[in-house]
Design a protein around this motif. Structure first.
Motif, PDB file in Angstrom:
ATOM      1  N   HIS A  29      16.205  23.831   5.986  1.00 31.06           N
ATOM      2  CA  HIS A  29      16.858  22.760   5.228  1.00 31.06           C
ATOM      3  C   HIS A  29      17.976  22.072   6.003  1.00 31.06           C
ATOM      4  CE1 HIS A  29      15.713  25.137   1.373  1.00 31.06           C
ATOM      5  NE2 HIS A  29      14.474  24.389   1.605  1.00 31.06           N
ATOM      6  N   ASP A  30      18.337  20.853   5.640  1.00 30.74           N
ATOM      7  CA  ASP A  30      19.102  20.290   6.459  1.00 30.74           C
ATOM      8  C   ASP A  30      20.724  20.347   5.695  1.00 30.74           C
ATOM      9  OD1 ASP A  30      18.317  16.686   5.326  1.00 30.74           O
ATOM     10  OD2 ASP A  30      18.095  18.631   4.377  1.00 30.74           O
ATOM     11  N   LYS A  31      20.412  20.558   4.259  1.00 32.63           N
ATOM     12  CA  LYS A  31      21.631  20.648   3.485  1.00 32.63           C
ATOM     13  C   LYS A  31      22.225  22.074   3.196  1.00 32.63           C
ATOM     14  CE  LYS A  31      20.354  16.126   2.016  1.00 32.63           C
ATOM     15  NZ  LYS A  31      19.512  16.108   3.350  1.00 32.63           N
ATOM     16  N   MET A  32      23.451  22.236   3.359  1.00 34.15           N
ATOM     17  CA  MET A  32      24.124  23.526   3.280  1.00 34.15           C
ATOM     18  C   MET A  32      25.490  23.295   2.360  1.00 34.15           C
ATOM     19  SD  MET A  32      23.006  25.723   6.332  1.00 34.15           S
ATOM     20  CE  MET A  32      23.063  27.254   5.795  1.00 34.15           C
ATOM     21  N   HIS A  47      32.727  23.758   0.249  1.00 30.91           N
ATOM     22  CA  HIS A  47      32.137  23.046   1.414  1.00 30.91           C
ATOM     23  C   HIS A  47      30.772  22.566   1.277  1.00 30.91           C
ATOM     24  CE1 HIS A  47      36.052  23.756   3.649  1.00 30.91           C
ATOM     25  NE2 HIS A  47      36.031  25.039   3.059  1.00 30.91           N
ATOM     26  N   TYR A  48      30.408  21.525   1.861  1.00 32.58           N
ATOM     27  CA  TYR A  48      29.147  21.317   2.109  1.00 32.58           C
ATOM     28  C   TYR A  48      28.611  20.504   3.419  1.00 32.58           C
ATOM     29  CZ  TYR A  48      30.216  16.615  -0.071  1.00 32.58           C
ATOM     30  OH  TYR A  48      30.890  15.562  -0.326  1.00 32.58           O
ATOM     31  N   SER A  54      28.019  17.436  10.166  1.00 28.06           N
ATOM     32  CA  SER A  54      28.647  16.759   9.004  1.00 28.06           C
ATOM     33  C   SER A  54      29.214  18.080   8.113  1.00 28.06           C
ATOM     34  CB  SER A  54      27.301  16.066   8.311  1.00 28.06           C
ATOM     35  OG  SER A  54      27.343  16.005   7.122  1.00 28.06           O
ATOM     36  N   THR A  55      30.312  18.042   7.763  1.00 29.36           N
ATOM     37  CA  THR A  55      30.947  18.726   6.991  1.00 29.36           C
ATOM     38  C   THR A  55      31.835  17.833   5.959  1.00 29.36           C
ATOM     39  OG1 THR A  55      32.842  19.358   8.129  1.00 29.36           O
ATOM     40  CG2 THR A  55      30.764  20.564   8.245  1.00 29.36           C
ATOM     41  N   GLU A  56      31.876  18.577   4.617  1.00 26.41           N
ATOM     42  CA  GLU A  56      32.868  17.792   3.693  1.00 26.41           C
ATOM     43  C   GLU A  56      33.336  18.765   3.001  1.00 26.41           C
ATOM     44  OE1 GLU A  56      31.990  13.898   4.781  1.00 26.41           O
ATOM     45  OE2 GLU A  56      33.339  14.666   3.429  1.00 26.41           O
ATOM     46  N   LYS A  57      34.613  18.521   2.273  1.00 22.93           N
ATOM     47  CA  LYS A  57      35.178  19.431   1.198  1.00 22.93           C
ATOM     48  C   LYS A  57      34.559  19.247  -0.150  1.00 22.93           C
ATOM     49  CE  LYS A  57      39.600  20.223   3.587  1.00 22.93           C
ATOM     50  NZ  LYS A  57      39.402  21.708   3.859  1.00 22.93           N
ATOM     51  N   GLY A  58      34.565  20.277  -0.795  1.00 23.16           N
ATOM     52  CA  GLY A  58      33.847  20.234  -2.115  1.00 23.16           C
ATOM     53  C   GLY A  58      34.726  19.904  -3.227  1.00 23.16           C
ATOM     54  N   ASP A  59      34.626  20.225  -4.500  1.00 21.92           N
ATOM     55  CA  ASP A  59      35.534  20.089  -5.519  1.00 21.92           C
ATOM     56  C   ASP A  59      36.586  20.970  -5.758  1.00 21.92           C
ATOM     57  OD1 ASP A  59      32.614  19.417  -7.606  1.00 21.92           O
ATOM     58  OD2 ASP A  59      33.641  18.066  -6.380  1.00 21.92           O
TER      59      ASP A  59
END
Lengths: 111, 113
Positions: A29-32, A47-48, A54-59
């Protein structure tokens, strides 16, 4: 067998320690994702990642950080653990908009 | 904004007493609806994906159905081992690169012997 793994399953540490929670998946899978969940409470995305580098902060705001250097590996790090970080941390992965598959979780207790 | 509401919050059944859990959703477009089972202290276990109204999926004593506004998880003749929290979730429709699921708060099912 394709699966998603988390280590350690349980961790008890003292305040101020640096910790890394490991998450690996063999499903290609590419998304974690990383979620935080307190007992009896809802899942909160912290986090995702949609791919390597590629990393981003979640809600939910979190003091943790993540990295994605390899597709299959998505570790979460706390530089200085505090009692407020005590929780269960769940890792998941997915292919595009399809269902997410979750790991068994890491139960973290900070004394 | 996508919304998912599950009811009831908690349900106690006698062993063998069939019932249904509800998941109502408000989304701009449905890419699918997912059902999960979560045991205490463990990660959610994927059960079903439903994509379109009228679709049904079955697994042992569980059957999931989907309409244009809600999904039901029917539990037939439940056993104590079916006790868990059941979650439903939807993916975003207009992604703009987002793949984050919207989860309901779950229904905690207890099956009494």
């Amino acid at each position: 067998e394709a699966d998603i793994y988390q280590t350690p399953r349980y961790l008890v540490i003292g305040t101020g320690k640096k910790i890394t929670l490991e998450c690996s998946q063999t499903m290609g899978h590419d998304k974690m994702y990383w979620y935080q969940q307190d007992p009896g409470m809802e899942l909160h995305l912290i986090h995702y990642s949609y791919g390597v580098n590629s990393t981003e902060k979640g809600d939910l705001s979190s003091e943790s950080t993540v990295s994605r250097i390899r597709t299959e590996h998505f570790p979460l790090t706390l530089e200085s653990a505090r009692p407020s970080h005590t929780s269960q941390y769940l890792c998941a992965s997915s292919e595009s908009y399809n269902e997410q598959f979750f790991g068994p979780g890491t139960r973290l207790t900070v004394l | 904004e996508d919304q998912v509401t599950q009811s009831p919050e908690a349900l106690r059944l006698q062993e063998g007493e069939s019932s249904s859990l509800n998941c109502s959703y408000t989304v701009s477009g449905l890419r699918g609806l997912f059902w999960y089972r979560q045991d205490p202290g463990k990660g959610p276990e994927f059960l079903f994906t439903l994509y379109s109204a009228g679709e049904e999926k079955e697994k042992e004593r569980l059957k999931a159905t989907l309409t244009k506004k809600e999904s039901f998880l029917h539990i037939t003749a439940p056993k104590p081992e079916d006790s868990a929290t059941y979650l439903c979730a939807v993916p975003p429709y207009s992604g703009a690169g987002s793949y984050q699921l919207t989860f309901g708060k779950g229904t905690k099912l207890s099956v009494i012997p």
